[in-house]
Design a protein around this motif. Structure first.
Motif, PDB file in Angstrom:
ATOM      1  N   ILE A   1       1.651   6.691  -6.982  1.00 32.24           N
ATOM      2  CA  ILE A   1       0.585   7.603  -7.427  1.00 32.24           C
ATOM      3  C   ILE A   1       0.948   9.044  -7.111  1.00 32.24           C
ATOM      4  CG2 ILE A   1      -1.828   8.255  -7.108  1.00 32.24           C
ATOM      5  CD1 ILE A   1      -1.412   5.689  -8.695  1.00 32.24           C
ATOM      6  N   SER A   2       1.547   9.276  -5.955  1.00 32.51           N
ATOM      7  CA  SER A   2       1.932  10.636  -5.567  1.00 32.51           C
ATOM      8  C   SER A   2       3.016  11.174  -6.492  1.00 32.51           C
ATOM      9  CB  SER A   2       2.419  10.658  -4.109  1.00 32.51           C
ATOM     10  OG  SER A   2       1.383  10.281  -3.226  1.00 32.51           O
TER      11      SER A   2
ATOM     12  N   LYS B   1      -5.394  13.629  -1.580  1.00 33.69           N
ATOM     13  CA  LYS B   1      -5.950  12.507  -0.826  1.00 33.69           C
ATOM     14  C   LYS B   1      -4.947  11.361  -0.760  1.00 33.69           C
ATOM     15  CE  LYS B   1     -10.225   9.816  -0.427  1.00 33.69           C
ATOM     16  NZ  LYS B   1     -11.572   9.562  -1.019  1.00 33.69           N
ATOM     17  N   GLU B   2      -4.276  11.084  -1.869  1.00 35.58           N
ATOM     18  CA  GLU B   2      -3.301   9.997  -1.878  1.00 35.58           C
ATOM     19  C   GLU B   2      -2.037  10.387  -1.114  1.00 35.58           C
ATOM     20  OE1 GLU B   2      -2.726   6.263  -2.184  1.00 35.58           O
ATOM     21  OE2 GLU B   2      -4.397   7.104  -3.328  1.00 35.58           O
TER      22      GLU B   2
ATOM     23  N   GLU C   1       0.825  -1.212   0.000  1.00 36.06           N
ATOM     24  CA  GLU C   1       0.000   0.000   0.000  1.00 36.06           C
ATOM     25  C   GLU C   1       0.858   1.262   0.000  1.00 36.06           C
ATOM     26  OE1 GLU C   1      -2.302  -0.598   3.484  1.00 36.06           O
ATOM     27  OE2 GLU C   1      -3.839  -1.810   2.492  1.00 36.06           O
TER      28      GLU C   1
ATOM     29  N   ARG D   1      -2.787   9.700   2.427  1.00 34.93           N
ATOM     30  CA  ARG D   1      -2.664   8.261   2.684  1.00 34.93           C
ATOM     31  C   ARG D   1      -1.194   7.866   2.807  1.00 34.93           C
ATOM     32  NH1 ARG D   1      -6.503   7.281  -1.845  1.00 34.93           N
ATOM     33  NH2 ARG D   1      -8.604   7.106  -0.990  1.00 34.93           N
TER      34      ARG D   1
ATOM     35  N   TYR E   1      -2.226  15.064  -5.982  1.00 34.96           N
ATOM     36  CA  TYR E   1      -3.406  14.306  -5.556  1.00 34.96           C
ATOM     37  C   TYR E   1      -3.372  14.229  -4.028  1.00 34.96           C
ATOM     38  CZ  TYR E   1      -6.798  10.421  -5.505  1.00 34.96           C
ATOM     39  OH  TYR E   1      -7.883   9.617  -5.280  1.00 34.96           O
TER      40      TYR E   1
ATOM     41  N   TYR F   1       2.330   1.774  -3.420  1.00 34.44           N
ATOM     42  CA  TYR F   1       1.273   2.241  -4.333  1.00 34.44           C
ATOM     43  C   TYR F   1       1.024   3.736  -4.135  1.00 34.44           C
ATOM     44  CZ  TYR F   1      -3.393   2.980  -6.260  1.00 34.44           C
ATOM     45  OH  TYR F   1      -4.468   3.480  -6.953  1.00 34.44           O
ATOM     46  N   SER F   2       0.887   4.161  -2.878  1.00 25.54           N
ATOM     47  CA  SER F   2       0.639   5.580  -2.604  1.00 25.54           C
ATOM     48  C   SER F   2       1.812   6.442  -3.060  1.00 25.54           C
ATOM     49  CB  SER F   2       0.399   5.793  -1.104  1.00 25.54           C
ATOM     50  OG  SER F   2      -0.827   5.228  -0.698  1.00 25.54           O
TER      51      SER F   2
END
Length: 319
Positions: free
Chosen positions: A276-277, A286-287, A269, A290, A284, A272-273
């Motif tokens: 994406i970041s 929100k990510e 996880e 996270r 982003y 993944y975060s």
């Protein structure tokens, strides 16, 4: 003996707490009732507001945040009721809920604890009961388990014609028979936040008591207001509580698999975060949030799960 004792633990939820108390007194007409508020060192004037607005409430002022289980036990020790209601400060009792829960307990002598259907402000359903944690619930997708195996892992969308026995209740509004508490003892204070009521339900069932869900009884629950203030700290406590539950109630093999599996999931996880970041240029938000939480969780694990991290950290700072 008093018919019902209500125990509410409060931590910086003044307005919600006052609304909760108003709902208790508004729905307890005809019930001999004593109400206990245990304030866990709130800094928002919660205790003073209760003392001023509800002078008949028995108020315990803790100088610091002692956790949910320990604070509940303070109220339980003073409670005089035949039945004991643990009620979150972000919950509101609806109309006849208390009368219906007491009536069910009166006619069901094997009921150690009972809970109703928790609902959101828009009327949608919340999870009100759950399975005891096992490797499947903790390492696999719980929503998928409920979809594929509804009899083994029942969920909130199942339709029930009437009261049904369940494994455990969500403790936002949970009524317990005094005899059941006396048989198994009070809440395990080794839990600071999360799974205290799950552990309690398991111990009751091991002593022959049943746990019931009443689908027709409705309780408004503004979920997670205390925990939402520090998401990373709350997540640490959730991990810690799961590890404690397994250490008390599961085999050594299960405990080792749980720790390895949760750590692996957390690593995936986090990666993944991070990916994406990076791709979004950290736009982003929100990510990115996270990612921050997951990095803190990862650091906590890599440092050996220190006791002073999490919501307990806030308690230590106040001492």
């Amino acid at each position: 003996m008093t018919e019902l004792s209500v125990i509410i633990v409060s931590y910086n939820t003044k307005d919600l707490l006052l609304e909760c108390l108003t709902s208790v007194f508004g729905s307890s007409s005809g019930i001999s009732c004593d109400v206990h508020v245990v304030d866990n060192g709130s800094e928002d004037g919660s205790a003073d507001a209760v003392a001023q607005g509800f002078p008949n409430v028995r108020l315990i002022r803790n100088p610091d945040n002692r956790g949910f289980a320990r604070a509940c036990n303070q109220g339980l020790r003073e409670a005089q009721g035949k039945y004991l209601l643990l009620l979150n400060s972000d919950a509101k009792i609806k109309s006849e809920a208390l009368h219906e829960m007491i009536a069910f307990m009166d006619k069901t002598p094997d009921a150690g604890a009972v809970g109703g259907q928790l609902i959101r402000e828009d009327g949608s359903l919340q999870n009100s009961f759950d399975n005891f944690p096992d490797l499947c619930t903790e390492l696999l997708n719980k929503s998928l388990l409920k979809l594929l195996f509804p009899k083994r892992y029942p969920g909130k969308h199942l339709k029930f014609a009437g009261p049904v026995p369940v494994e455990s209740l969500i403790g936002a509004c949970m009524m317990v028979r005094r005899e059941a508490m006396e048989a198994v003892g009070m809440l395990n204070e080794g839990y600071f936040f999360f799974l205290e009521e799950t552990d309690w339900c398991l111990r009751m069932q091991e002593r022959g008591w049943k746990i019931y869900f009443l689908p027709h009884v409705r309780i408004l629950h503004l979920q997670g207001k205390s925990a939402a203030r520090d998401i990373a700290a709350s997540r640490i406590e959730f991990y810690r509580s799961r590890y404690r539950f397994f250490s008390l109630h599961r085999s050594l093999t299960s405990r080792l698999i749980l720790r390895a599996g949760l750590f692996l999931n957390l690593c995936i996880e986090t990666l993944y975060s991070l990916l994406i970041s990076l791709i979004s240029g950290f736009a982003y938000h929100k990510e990115v949030s996270r990612l921050r939480v997951r990095l803190k969780l990862l650091a906590w694990h890599l440092l050996g799960c220190p006791d002073h991290w999490g919501l307990r950290r806030q308690r230590r700072r106040q001492q």
